[in-house]
Every structure is written in C-alpha cells, then in structure tokens.
Design a protein around this motif. Structure first.
Motif, PDB file in Angstrom:
ATOM      1  N   GLU A  41       0.834  -1.206   0.000  1.00  0.00           N
ATOM      2  CA  GLU A  41       0.000   0.000   0.000  1.00  0.00           C
ATOM      3  C   GLU A  41       0.867   1.254   0.000  1.00  0.00           C
ATOM      4  OE1 GLU A  41      -3.679   2.062   2.501  1.00  0.00           O
ATOM      5  OE2 GLU A  41      -2.997   0.040   3.005  1.00  0.00           O
ATOM      6  N   LEU A  42       1.942   1.219   0.774  1.00  0.00           N
ATOM      7  CA  LEU A  42       2.854   2.356   0.866  1.00  0.00           C
ATOM      8  C   LEU A  42       3.481   2.680  -0.489  1.00  0.00           C
ATOM      9  CD1 LEU A  42       4.317   4.231   3.041  1.00  0.00           C
ATOM     10  CD2 LEU A  42       6.151   2.530   2.965  1.00  0.00           C
ATOM     11  N   ILE A  43       3.837   1.633  -1.239  1.00  0.00           N
ATOM     12  CA  ILE A  43       4.571   1.821  -2.488  1.00  0.00           C
ATOM     13  C   ILE A  43       3.642   1.958  -3.695  1.00  0.00           C
ATOM     14  CG2 ILE A  43       4.912  -0.576  -3.245  1.00  0.00           C
ATOM     15  CD1 ILE A  43       7.698   2.046  -2.922  1.00  0.00           C
ATOM     16  N   GLY A  44       2.297   1.950  -3.443  1.00  0.00           N
ATOM     17  CA  GLY A  44       1.336   2.168  -4.523  1.00  0.00           C
ATOM     18  C   GLY A  44       0.912   0.922  -5.248  1.00  0.00           C
ATOM     19  N   SER A  85       3.636  -3.871 -15.435  1.00  0.00           N
ATOM     20  CA  SER A  85       4.523  -3.030 -16.244  1.00  0.00           C
ATOM     21  C   SER A  85       5.901  -2.997 -15.585  1.00  0.00           C
ATOM     22  CB  SER A  85       3.963  -1.610 -16.328  1.00  0.00           C
ATOM     23  OG  SER A  85       3.994  -0.993 -15.032  1.00  0.00           O
ATOM     24  N   GLY A  86       6.880  -2.445 -16.312  1.00  0.00           N
ATOM     25  CA  GLY A  86       8.234  -2.336 -15.764  1.00  0.00           C
ATOM     26  C   GLY A  86       8.275  -1.524 -14.482  1.00  0.00           C
ATOM     27  N   ARG A 131       8.559  -1.413  -8.457  1.00  0.00           N
ATOM     28  CA  ARG A 131       7.914  -1.104  -7.172  1.00  0.00           C
ATOM     29  C   ARG A 131       7.858  -2.365  -6.290  1.00  0.00           C
ATOM     30  NH1 ARG A 131       5.142   3.853  -6.770  1.00  0.00           N
ATOM     31  NH2 ARG A 131       5.139   5.003  -8.737  1.00  0.00           N
ATOM     32  N   VAL A 132       7.636  -3.520  -6.926  1.00  0.00           N
ATOM     33  CA  VAL A 132       7.659  -4.773  -6.161  1.00  0.00           C
ATOM     34  C   VAL A 132       9.055  -5.008  -5.589  1.00  0.00           C
ATOM     35  CG1 VAL A 132       7.332  -7.278  -6.241  1.00  0.00           C
ATOM     36  CG2 VAL A 132       5.824  -5.783  -7.565  1.00  0.00           C
TER      37      VAL A 132
END
Length: 434
Positions: free
Chosen positions: A124-127, A140-141, A146-147
């Motif tokens: 959640e923090l990282i969108g 997507s890349g 982000r993962v």
C-alpha cells in the motif's frame, strides 16, 4: 565510532581471478562512509567497480582487504539491516507479488501472519495495494520495480542499496518512481536511515542525493566528492540545480591524472580499453554539436537533452571523441577541435580517411593490430592472439567487447578488414598492393 555512522569502508580492495589465474584489480584503497539521514550517489564509468562496491556492502561478495562494517560490526555476509534493489527487478516469475515481497521475511523466519500484514502495508505504501495476487508478467516495468522496492522495504532496513534501480524504466516512469521514493524518505514514512544509489544518470544523482561520490576506473577508487546542500524537493530547472549538474558533468568528463599518464605511455593495461560506443553514435553527436543551435560548442547537459541519449550512452561517446582528437571537453562544455570542424565538413570518404589516421595515431590497440598485420607476409591474422592479449587484463566478455569496438572502428577507418565468418583480420587491398 560515531553513533550515526551506518556503513564504513577503509582501505577496501577487490580483485577477480581470470581464467588464466591472473588477478585483475577492480577496487583499490576505497574509503567510504554512509551516515544516518544521508542519500549518497555513486557515479563512475564502466570498469569503476560501482556495482562490485555495492555488493561488498550488501555482503554478497567479500572484499580482499580493508574494513567493511555496518554499525561498526564487520560484514561477512548478508546483514539483516541492509537491503538491496536491483536494476533487473530480480523477481521470481512463478511467485505472486505478495509472495515475492514476503521472501525476505520468510528467510528471516517471520511467521506467516506477520509476513502477510507487513507485506500488505508496504504494498500500500509503495502504490501496489490490490496487486498482491498478480504475477510479475502481468505488471509493467515500473510496477515490477515497485515490487522490488517493496521487497527491500518490508524487512525495515537501516540501509537501502539501489543498483541502477530506475535505469531499466522509461524516463517518465523512472522519474515518477524516484519522486515517490524521495517523498517517502523526506516524510519519514519508511524506517530506512541511509540510502546508497549507484547510477549512470547525473540529473538523477543531483536531484536525489546529499553527496555524490565519483569513482575512477581500472581499478576503481574514489576520485572526488560533491556535497549538495539544496533542500528537497528540487526544481530541475532552477539555476542552482543546473549549476550542480554542469559541475558534475565537468568532473565526470575530466580525465584523472593516472589515466592521462597511462594513455600517454600507452600502457597496455590501460591504453587498450576502448569506450563502449559505435561510429554511428560518434558521428551523430559530432553532427549535432556542429549544427545550430550549438554551432560547435555546447553545454553537456543541453547536448544530452537534445540528443535524447542517456548519460550511459553519451559518456563513452565523449571519451571516444576526445581520444580521436575531434572534441575538447572543459568544465562541463564540449567543443569541436579544428580537426573536428574539418571532419564534420568533409565528404564521406574524407571522414573515413581522417578517422583511420586518428585511430592509428591515438588508439594503441588499433595501431597494434595494424602493425601486426603489416608484419605478416600475407597481411592476415586470426583474432585469437588479440583476444588473448586483451584477456591478460580484462574479463573475457569485456575483452570480446573491446575487440569488437576495435574491429568496427578499424573497418570504418579502412585500417584493416575483418571476416565475420572466419574471425580473421586482414590488411585492406590497397595496403597490400602498396
């Protein structure tokens, strides 16, 4: 020992053994500190050992000599307080986003319920809320990276290492993710106390970091440091930021004394390494520099913007242009030399002739290949001996790359020919007849 010192390196050196047993020095006499509250960027050309240094700090590989410590404790292997984000995302394709993020926690023996709670929170923090069940191929890349960042942050690291973390992304996606990371950092929404970034992108380094450290190459050692006191968020178009970008470009394109000396004596361990660029890129940058609005002289950041090439692509090209005597770089500006002006005004055949002349005068490897061919009665040699020569001081893949550059440059300058089927180098017909 300062209480806020996170990472400390003293006298760190690293060599790798080649297939023939020869030791090749990658890092030498590196002293470095990362303190709490700092973002530090590492810049350097290929061969400067940036990624090797990052892997030593991460505990993935050992140093040969010197002190490597995290909070004054020696680093002998991966440390719980240090996490790393890779350029290649490094996700397991058969695991979901949730499972990829939980991996580090699982390795630490964290119970399943807590793993799930912490992974949900960091996603959640990282969108990435709602994407926990997705597989990497569905992302997507930018989402994949982000993962990768979420997987690093979920372990609540003191130190975050980022190895070219934004370079595999398109410009807009990379900038968005970079800004999101800075927002989390500046608002203290992540527990990380210090970030170390390896980057090829000067603008990125200036926009993100509190200090920029530049490494020289062959072997890598710290050559200079730039401190940045500007508050974040920074405006890339502000005079202060533009001045800093100019300063860093100037420092990055300045040849250290040891490289100048090595080039002057054409010592094979230095003089035979060639920058990773091709003739088409060399001539494209030359022609761009010669045309309006630059008319023979340009500010390096402006030329980079106009060319739409990355710093990683441009710096080897600048180096090649300088080696060939076609341009001069001073204090963040690049200008055509008198020979460079002649070159851009010349017809194609004249360009190739000038290119060949400059190769024989200034590029030791090309001159060595030409002399070797001239000493053969049939003007012909296999590429093998030249590869073996390069492998005395370069890794096998790097030796092959360097010989490939020498072949392309030499063929264009009509210094020699090359048969891709047989791997043989030969003198041009005109040279053989004369």
């Amino acid at each position: 020992m300062s209480q806020n010192l996170l990472i400390e390196l003293k006298g760190v050196a690293k060599s790798f053994r080649a297939a023939d047993g020869t030791a090749r020095s990658v890092l030498e006499k590196v002293d470095f500190e990362l303190k709490e509250g700092e973002i530090v960027a590492l810049l350097g050309k290929s061969g400067s050992g940036k990624s090797t240094l990052l892997r030593i700090i991460a505990g993935l590989i050992p140093s040969d000599t010197g002190k490597v410590a995290y909070r004054d404790r020696p680093i002998y292997g991966p440390v719980a307080g240090i996490a790393m984000v890779f350029q290649s995302f490094a996700l397991f394709p058969w695991l979901t986003v949730q499972q990829n993020v939980e991996l580090g926690l699982e390795a630490q023996g964290v119970p399943a319920d807590e793993r799930e709670t912490r992974a949900d929170a960091v996603l959640e923090l990282i969108g990435l809320a709602g994407f926990g069940g997705a597989l990497p191929r569905e992302l997507s890349g930018g989402m994949k990276q982000r993962v990768g960042i979420a997987r690093a942050l979920v372990t609540n690291p003191d130190v975050l290492l980022m190895d070219e973390a934004f370079s595999a992304l398109d410009v807009l996606t990379g900038e968005t993710l970079r800004n999101d990371m800075l927002e989390l950092w500046d608002e203290d929404r992540i527990p990380t106390k210090g970030i170390l970034i390896v980057s090829h992108n000067i603008e990125e380094a200036v926009m993100m970091s509190d200090r920029i450290i530049m490494l020289s190459s062959d072997p890598g050692c710290i050559r200079c440091e730039v401190k940045i006191d500007l508050p974040r968020p920074r405006n890339v178009d502000s005079p202060e930021v533009r001045a800093l970008i100019d300063e860093v470009y100037g420092l990055m394109t300045m040849r250290p004394v040891q490289e100048v000396v090595a080039g002057a004596v054409a010592h094979k361990h230095q003089g035979y390494r060639l920058p990773e660029t091709d003739v088409s890129r060399i001539e494209a940058v030359l022609d761009l520099l010669a045309d309006a609005p630059f008319n023979g002289r340009a500010d390096l950041p402006q030329l980079a913007e106009e060319s739409e090439l990355s710093d990683e692509e441009l710096f080897p090209t600048y180096e090649a242009l300088g080696q060939l005597g076609l341009t001069l770089v001073e204090k963040g500006d690049i200008s055509l030399t008198p020979l460079g002006k002649r070159y851009v005004e010349a017809e194609q055949s004249q360009r190739q002739e000038l290119f060949g002349q400059q190769l024989l005068t200034h590029i030791p490897l090309v001159a060595h290949i030409r002399r070797s061919l001239e000493q053969e009665a049939n003007g012909m040699l296999p590429e093998g001996p030249f590869l073996e020569l390069l492998e005395e001081f370069l890794e096998a893949d790097e030796a092959k790359r360097v010989l490939g550059v020498a072949v392309e440059w030499g063929r264009y300058g009509e210094v020699y020919e090359y048969d891709y089927h047989t791997g043989r180098l030969t003198l041009p017909e005109t040279a053989e007849e004369s």
